[in-house]
Design a protein around this motif. Structure first.
Motif, mmCIF file in Angstrom:
data_model
loop_
_atom_site.group_PDB
_atom_site.id
_atom_site.type_symbol
_atom_site.label_atom_id
_atom_site.label_comp_id
_atom_site.label_asym_id
_atom_site.label_seq_id
_atom_site.Cartn_x
_atom_site.Cartn_y
_atom_site.Cartn_z
ATOM 1 N N ILE A 1 -0.063 8.180 -9.582
ATOM 2 C CA ILE A 1 0.253 7.675 -8.272
ATOM 3 C C ILE A 1 1.474 7.382 -7.934
ATOM 4 C CG2 ILE A 1 -0.514 6.011 -6.625
ATOM 5 C CD1 ILE A 1 -2.897 7.962 -7.546
ATOM 6 N N VAL A 2 2.310 8.371 -7.154
ATOM 7 C CA VAL A 2 3.679 7.688 -7.027
ATOM 8 C C VAL A 2 3.802 6.429 -5.712
ATOM 9 C CG1 VAL A 2 4.534 9.936 -7.382
ATOM 10 C CG2 VAL A 2 4.244 9.418 -5.208
ATOM 11 N N GLY A 3 5.027 6.091 -5.679
ATOM 12 C CA GLY A 3 5.349 4.924 -4.903
ATOM 13 C C GLY A 3 5.047 3.544 -5.302
ATOM 14 N N ARG A 4 4.587 3.433 -6.650
ATOM 15 C CA ARG A 4 4.269 1.937 -7.252
ATOM 16 C C ARG A 4 5.504 1.363 -7.308
ATOM 17 N NH1 ARG A 4 1.801 4.373 -12.271
ATOM 18 N NH2 ARG A 4 2.237 2.221 -13.103
ATOM 19 N N ASN B 1 0.414 3.691 2.041
ATOM 20 C CA ASN B 1 -0.654 3.437 1.024
ATOM 21 C C ASN B 1 -0.543 4.263 -0.007
ATOM 22 O OD1 ASN B 1 -3.347 3.430 -0.114
ATOM 23 N ND2 ASN B 1 -4.221 3.735 1.979
ATOM 24 N N THR B 2 -0.552 3.554 -1.275
ATOM 25 C CA THR B 2 -0.314 4.212 -2.496
ATOM 26 C C THR B 2 -1.798 4.375 -3.235
ATOM 27 O OG1 THR B 2 0.107 1.950 -3.377
ATOM 28 C CG2 THR B 2 1.906 3.386 -2.719
ATOM 29 N N GLU B 3 -2.787 4.388 -2.731
ATOM 30 C CA GLU B 3 -4.156 4.887 -3.070
ATOM 31 C C GLU B 3 -4.239 6.147 -3.511
ATOM 32 O OE1 GLU B 3 -6.139 2.360 -4.128
ATOM 33 O OE2 GLU B 3 -5.024 1.052 -3.448
ATOM 34 N N ALA B 4 -5.070 6.535 -4.533
ATOM 35 C CA ALA B 4 -5.319 7.887 -5.221
ATOM 36 C C ALA B 4 -5.240 8.905 -3.899
ATOM 37 C CB ALA B 4 -6.452 8.038 -6.025
ATOM 38 N N SER B 5 -5.742 8.607 -2.668
ATOM 39 C CA SER B 5 -6.081 9.699 -1.700
ATOM 40 C C SER B 5 -5.112 9.467 -0.590
ATOM 41 C CB SER B 5 -7.545 9.592 -1.061
ATOM 42 O OG SER B 5 -7.586 8.104 -0.531
ATOM 43 N N ALA B 6 -3.854 8.730 -0.776
ATOM 44 C CA ALA B 6 -2.993 8.485 -0.103
ATOM 45 C C ALA B 6 -2.007 9.771 0.361
ATOM 46 C CB ALA B 6 -2.099 7.231 -0.424
#
Length: 347
Positions: free
Chosen positions: A144-147, A175-180
């Protein structure tokens, strides 16, 4: 034969060396047409010169991402129109028939425009904390990028980002969730880098912030490079120990490569005035696991987990110009250590 610049909106003049556009709006941001114009000019080997009146400001993403090419400048027309100068350096400019170029003073150096040193009382200048952070993730489909971007915004402003996009104004919720959509967008573009613009919340209790993030695939993993500006309540940057603690929390969350933290004067919304607002000065430098093991002559503060140790080098409080010399000495010692380590491994 026509080229891409012939169809770029907003262009007022094209010469052999530059593409010139004139803008008169309160803030010039990183718009899609501006990005397209810069890209087209670079392909043609031309610089881009943005001409504005002295009352115009630049957004932080526009300032940090547009003005690096040869002959590329922010050209500011002083009140009365009798003087032009570089909005980032204050050097006087004149039109030489093909481009705006610096006017040399009697000592051969560029001459500063009087309009650049405007009365600071007329400007709402605040200290802006500026972070240039490069971190690395594993090269996995589940990454997940953006963290890193989210953590820096949250810790330094009081809230996570509210939106992102490829230009300004941004048009997608953060939104950095898996489906973002953020991670999905970067996956679709890979292995090409993704250049993103990120904005913070504008509510009470949250410090204004804007920034950019570049997501790219490297041999060592997926890298996220964050450039962030956070406006402070007054003229003083935050406490250096507080900044170090934030970078320490970043090191716990992701693998650091390098992080440089400094302070500079800018507007209360992180935009840049075409006037002198003080000199930037460094606060600290963090280097990631490989460089931390090399060591340097300055003793660092260890940060990050034992599995990927990082090092924080405090340089100053963000107000002293001589601290740039300390940064230079530190970088030279790290480079020297890297060279010695490489020679040792080869031997």
């Amino acid at each position: 034969m026509p080229n891409a610049l012939d169809y770029s909106p907003g262009l007022d003049l094209i010469t052999d060396e530059v593409a010139v556009m004139m803008q008169d709006r309160p803030v010039v941001g990183l718009s899609a047409w501006l990005l397209d114009t810069v890209a087209a000019a670079e392909r043609e080997g031309r610089g881009v010169q943005l001409v504005t009146p002295a009352g115009v400001r630049l957004s932080y993403p526009a300032r940090t991402r547009l003005f690096s090419g040869r002959n590329t400048r922010w050209v500011v027309q002083a009140a009365g129109g009798d003087e032009a100068y570089d909005g980032l350096t204050g050097v006087k400019l004149s039109w030489d028939g093909k481009k705006f170029a610096p006017v040399a003073g009697t000592d051969g150096r560029g001459e500063l425009a009087t309009a650049w040193t405007a009365d600071p009382q007329q400007l709402d200048v605040r200290a802006n904390l500026q972070v240039l952070a490069r971190v690395r993730y594993p090269a996995l489909d589940s990454t997940i990028v953006g963290r890193a971007t989210e953590l820096l915004f949250t810790e330094l402003t009081g809230a996570p980002p509210i939106g992102w996009g490829t230009e300004e104004p941004v048009n997608r919720p953060w939104n950095t969730e898996a489906s973002a959509s953020l991670t999905a967008y970067c996956h679709r573009r890979s292995p090409r880098p993704s250049l993103l613009t990120v904005v913070g919340a504008s509510t009470d209790g949250v410090r204004p912030a804007t920034g950019s993030a570049v997501i790219s695939s490297r041999p060592a993993g997926i890298e996220e490079t964050v450039m962030l500006a956070v406006a402070q309540p007054g003229l003083e940057p935050p406490d250096a120990d507080t900044v170090r603690d934030v970078i320490g929390r970043l090191a716990e969350e992701v693998e650091l490569v390098t992080v440089l933290v400094s302070a500079a004067g800018a507007a209360a919304d992180t935009t840049s005035y075409p006037h002198f607002t003080g000199f930037p000065a460094p606060i600290g430098l963090a280097i990631g696991p490989q460089e931390a093991r090399i060591g340097a002559t300055t003793k660092p503060v260890p940060i990050g987990p034992a599995s990927r140790p990082a090092a924080w080098y405090g340089l100053g409080d963000g107000t002293r110009l001589p601290d740039w010399e300390r940064l230079g000495d530190l970088l030279r010692s790290v480079i020297s250590g890297t060279s010695r380590a490489g020679t040792s491994r080869e031997g």
